[in-house]
Design an enzyme around this catalytic site. Structure first.
Site, PDB file in Angstrom:
ATOM      1  N   ASP A  30       0.854  -1.189   0.000  1.00 26.36           N
ATOM      2  CA  ASP A  30       0.000   0.000   0.000  1.00 26.36           C
ATOM      3  C   ASP A  30       0.884   1.230   0.000  1.00 26.36           C
ATOM      4  O   ASP A  30       1.944   1.231   0.635  1.00 26.36           O
ATOM      5  CB  ASP A  30      -0.902   0.004   1.241  1.00 26.36           C
ATOM      6  N   PHE A 152     -16.135 -11.876  -4.537  1.00 26.88           N
ATOM      7  CA  PHE A 152     -17.546 -11.894  -4.128  1.00 26.88           C
ATOM      8  C   PHE A 152     -17.611 -11.971  -2.602  1.00 26.88           C
ATOM      9  O   PHE A 152     -18.272 -12.840  -2.034  1.00 26.88           O
ATOM     10  CB  PHE A 152     -18.275 -13.075  -4.774  1.00 26.88           C
ATOM     11  N   LYS A 207     -19.182  -9.724 -12.416  1.00 25.89           N
ATOM     12  CA  LYS A 207     -19.169  -9.068 -11.104  1.00 25.89           C
ATOM     13  C   LYS A 207     -20.291  -8.018 -11.003  1.00 25.89           C
ATOM     14  O   LYS A 207     -21.075  -8.008 -10.061  1.00 25.89           O
ATOM     15  CB  LYS A 207     -17.799  -8.419 -10.889  1.00 25.89           C
ATOM     16  N   CYS A 263     -20.664  -1.248  -2.138  1.00 23.99           N
ATOM     17  CA  CYS A 263     -20.666  -1.969  -3.420  1.00 23.99           C
ATOM     18  C   CYS A 263     -21.954  -1.817  -4.225  1.00 23.99           C
ATOM     19  O   CYS A 263     -21.910  -1.344  -5.356  1.00 23.99           O
ATOM     20  CB  CYS A 263     -20.390  -3.438  -3.156  1.00 23.99           C
ATOM     21  N   LYS A 324     -25.202  -2.517   7.505  1.00 21.19           N
ATOM     22  CA  LYS A 324     -25.638  -3.867   7.861  1.00 21.19           C
ATOM     23  C   LYS A 324     -24.833  -4.294   9.081  1.00 21.19           C
ATOM     24  O   LYS A 324     -23.954  -3.531   9.532  1.00 21.19           O
ATOM     25  CB  LYS A 324     -25.445  -4.842   6.702  1.00 21.19           C
ATOM     26  N   ARG A 331     -20.940   3.631   4.729  1.00 17.15           N
ATOM     27  CA  ARG A 331     -21.166   4.123   3.370  1.00 17.15           C
ATOM     28  C   ARG A 331     -22.559   3.765   2.840  1.00 17.15           C
ATOM     29  O   ARG A 331     -22.971   2.609   2.901  1.00 17.15           O
ATOM     30  CB  ARG A 331     -20.087   3.586   2.421  1.00 17.15           C
TER      31      ARG A 331
HETATM   32  C1  UGA Z   1     -21.814  -7.195  -1.642  1.00 17.69           C
HETATM   33  C2  UGA Z   1     -21.989  -8.579  -2.258  1.00 17.69           C
HETATM   34  O1  UGA Z   1     -22.914  -9.354  -1.488  1.00 17.69           O
HETATM   35  C3  UGA Z   1     -20.644  -9.311  -2.346  1.00 17.69           C
HETATM   36  O2  UGA Z   1     -20.820 -10.564  -3.017  1.00 17.69           O
HETATM   37  C4  UGA Z   1     -19.666  -8.448  -3.142  1.00 17.69           C
HETATM   38  O3  UGA Z   1     -18.403  -9.045  -3.257  1.00 17.69           O
HETATM   39  C5  UGA Z   1     -19.525  -7.108  -2.452  1.00 17.69           C
HETATM   40  O4  UGA Z   1     -20.816  -6.479  -2.384  1.00 17.69           O
HETATM   41  C6  UGA Z   1     -18.576  -6.281  -3.279  1.00 17.69           C
HETATM   42  O5  UGA Z   1     -18.904  -5.967  -4.424  1.00 17.69           O
HETATM   43  O6  UGA Z   1     -17.443  -6.073  -2.843  1.00 17.69           O
HETATM   44  P1  UGA Z   1     -21.622  -6.206   0.850  1.00 17.69           P
HETATM   45  O7  UGA Z   1     -21.652  -4.849   0.226  1.00 17.69           O
HETATM   46  O8  UGA Z   1     -20.625  -6.500   1.907  1.00 17.69           O
HETATM   47  O9  UGA Z   1     -21.404  -7.344  -0.283  1.00 17.69           O
HETATM   48  O10 UGA Z   1     -23.040  -6.405   1.499  1.00 17.69           O
HETATM   49  P2  UGA Z   1     -24.282  -7.430   1.378  1.00 17.69           P
HETATM   50  O11 UGA Z   1     -24.228  -8.399   2.469  1.00 17.69           O
HETATM   51  O12 UGA Z   1     -24.404  -7.939   0.011  1.00 17.69           O
HETATM   52  O13 UGA Z   1     -25.483  -6.400   1.669  1.00 17.69           O
HETATM   53  C7  UGA Z   1     -25.705  -5.256   0.834  1.00 17.69           C
HETATM   54  C8  UGA Z   1     -26.944  -4.516   1.282  1.00 17.69           C
HETATM   55  O14 UGA Z   1     -28.107  -5.285   1.021  1.00 17.69           O
HETATM   56  C9  UGA Z   1     -26.981  -4.206   2.772  1.00 17.69           C
HETATM   57  O15 UGA Z   1     -27.493  -2.907   2.946  1.00 17.69           O
HETATM   58  C10 UGA Z   1     -27.928  -5.247   3.346  1.00 17.69           C
HETATM   59  O16 UGA Z   1     -28.554  -4.854   4.536  1.00 17.69           O
HETATM   60  C11 UGA Z   1     -28.908  -5.370   2.193  1.00 17.69           C
HETATM   61  N1  UGA Z   1     -29.662  -6.648   2.171  1.00 17.69           N
HETATM   62  C12 UGA Z   1     -29.032  -7.818   1.936  1.00 17.69           C
HETATM   63  C13 UGA Z   1     -31.035  -6.622   2.368  1.00 17.69           C
HETATM   64  O17 UGA Z   1     -31.642  -5.552   2.584  1.00 17.69           O
HETATM   65  N2  UGA Z   1     -31.722  -7.789   2.283  1.00 17.69           N
HETATM   66  C14 UGA Z   1     -31.123  -8.966   2.047  1.00 17.69           C
HETATM   67  O18 UGA Z   1     -31.840 -10.017   1.993  1.00 17.69           O
HETATM   68  C15 UGA Z   1     -29.749  -8.996   1.872  1.00 17.69           C
END
Ligand code: UGA
Length: 432
Positions: A30, A152, A207, A263, A324, A331
């Site tokens: 980094d 992912f 992706k 993301c 979450k 963010r």
């Molecule tokens: C997401 C993807 O799930 C990963 O596979 C991906 O690698 C990552 O983005 C990325 O591009 O780096 P992440 O942003 O950590 O991961 O969060 P998620 O767990 O996917 O949740 C995203 C949002 O959806 C959160 O606000 C969560 O609360 C919401 N969510 C998720 C719901 O409202 N309902 C659900 O059933 C699932």
């Protein structure tokens, strides 16, 4: 194998430490010297359950090292992963690729022998082509191969997602490099992960398509939750009923606040922008972005209804403010929209989050952080359960707060309505 991860943010650090745990020699690089110094002292700059232990273990056995010297680290490595950020460009909705291209320029000066250069950062279709052009300015074709290997990993679940992935996608237009990558991932493939080899452009698009599809699923169920609220239907029955169809699947069908994080919001906008560039209208994803943007206002309207439009001087508690659970990431969290709007209407807001105080609310009037759930609940008129932390799932509100009964608005449907009501609290949730 000898690997070099460029960028020790979320993706680079988690992937780097997991690769080293699989027996590879990994250098995490980094340009932020302070960050590298902290990492060398065993201090982890991000919140991710299990990461600190894994870093310490692999740092001690010397398979994992940290450096701010990109050139030397690259020279010592065979496979280079580009893991720098691709945030939304200021004043636009496309991805800002300046960090990726800067790294490519530095790499072009460091290719002492054949290297496989891989984008793990989320990059729009054709970015690999551009990286190749940059490298070709100073090197012959024989010196490198550019691949795409998107991650992912979910925040909060990143180590598990790395070790037990559903699939590993490798986009390469070159057979030899694909073979090397398959070899690198063999420990995960032998545990059941599917290995998918595609063209480089396909991997780049997979992706964005995956994140956009998941965002679509969430938005779909959130809109249906609005309908359920008007028709006395429980959204959870709908999610289960739909999810049991294997063609649909049950995951990512939990209704709640707007999707957030680093993301989904960024990637849905970026894929639209890429499609626009290629004169293609992604109208479904456009509606998803619009609907998600409106979601916090819909939830706020429900708050106003619950409080009978008397917001001024009301004491409102937020349990959880991150986008979450199991992350300290703020963010695009819907709390960033909801809390300032409630403050503007004259509410007094207290919040508790297991990851502590948030500077994001520093300059917002009448917003304060409380160091415990109990203190945050004291004197409240309305408690909004914003984030589904385990810490909140078994709260006994009745024994925790004597006297005044507040209203509970559970944005994550973590409580049973009958249980909460039997404790004498008014209870509202999402889509039920
Ligand atoms: C997401 C993807 O799930 C990963 O596979 C991906 O690698 C990552 O983005 C990325 O591009 O780096 P992440 O942003 O950590 O991961 O969060 P998620 O767990 O996917 O949740 C995203 C949002 O959806 C959160 O606000 C969560 O609360 C919401 N969510 C998720 C719901 O409202 N309902 C659900 O059933 C699932």
């Amino acid at each position: 194998m000898k690997l070099c991860m460029i960028g020790t943010g979320y993706v680079g650090l988690v992937s780097g430490v997991c690769f080293s745990d699989l027996g590879n020699d990994v250098i995490c690089v980094d340009k932020d010297i302070k960050k590298i110094d902290l990492l060398k002292k065993g201090k982890i700059p991000i919140y991710e359950p299990g990461l600190s232990e894994l870093v310490l273990k692999n740092f001690k056995n010397e398979r994992l090292t940290f450096s701010s010297d990109l050139k030397n680290s690259v020279k010592k490595s065979d496979i280079i992963f580009i893991c720098v950020g691709t945030p939304t460009k200021k004043g636009s909705s496309s991805a800002d690729l300046s960090q990726v291209y800067n790294v490519a320029k530095e790499l072009s000066l460091s290719l002492n022998k054949f290297k496989i250069i891989i984008t793990k950062s989320t990059v729009p279709v054709t970015t690999g082509d551009e990286i190749e052009k940059i490298l070709l300015k100073k090197n012959s074709k024989k010196k490198f191969a550019v691949l795409s290997n998107p991650e992912f990993l979910r925040e909060g679940e990143a180590i598990r997602d790395f070790i037990y992935p559903d699939r590993i996608v490798v986009g390469s237009n070159d057979k030899k490099s694909n073979k090397i990558l398959k070899n690198l991932y063999t420990p995960l493939i032998s545990k059941g992960a599917q290995y998918l080899h595609t063209s480089r452009r396909s991997a780049e698009l997979i992706k964005y398509a995956s994140n956009s599809f998941l965002a679509t699923k969430i938005t779909f169920i959130n809109e249906l939750a609005n309908l359920c609220e008007k028709t006395a239907i429980n959204i959870e029955d709908i999610s289960i009923g739909m999810g049991l169809d294997k063609r649909i699947g049950s995951r990512f069908l939990r209704a709640g606040p707007a999707y957030g994080g680093s993301c989904f919001p960024k990637d849905t906008k970026a894929i639209i922008s890429t499609a626009d560039k290629f004169k293609t209208n992604l109208s479904v994803i456009k509606s998803v972005v619009k609907s998600n943007k409106n979601r916090s206002d819909i939830l706020l309207r429900r708050v106003y209804e619950i409080l009978k439009n008397k917001i001024k001087n009301k004491k409102i508690t937020f349990l959880g403010v991150t986008f979450k659970a199991n992350t300290d990431d703020m963010r695009d969290s819907s709390s960033l929209t909801m809390i300032p709007k409630l403050s503007k209407k004259g509410a007094f807001i207290k919040y508790f989050d297991p990851t502590g105080y948030k500077k994001e609310f520093e300059n917002i009037k009448n917003v304060s952080y409380e160091g415990s759930i109990k203190k945050a609940l004291k004197g409240s008129d309305l408690v909004i359960v914003h984030t589904e932390w385990n810490d909140f799932k078994s709260i006994n509100f009745k024994s925790l707060v004597k006297g005044k009964k507040f209203i509970i608005y559970d944005l994550r449907n973590i409580y049973s309505s009958t249980k909460i009501k039997s404790q004498g609290f008014k209870y509202f949730s999402v889509g039920r």
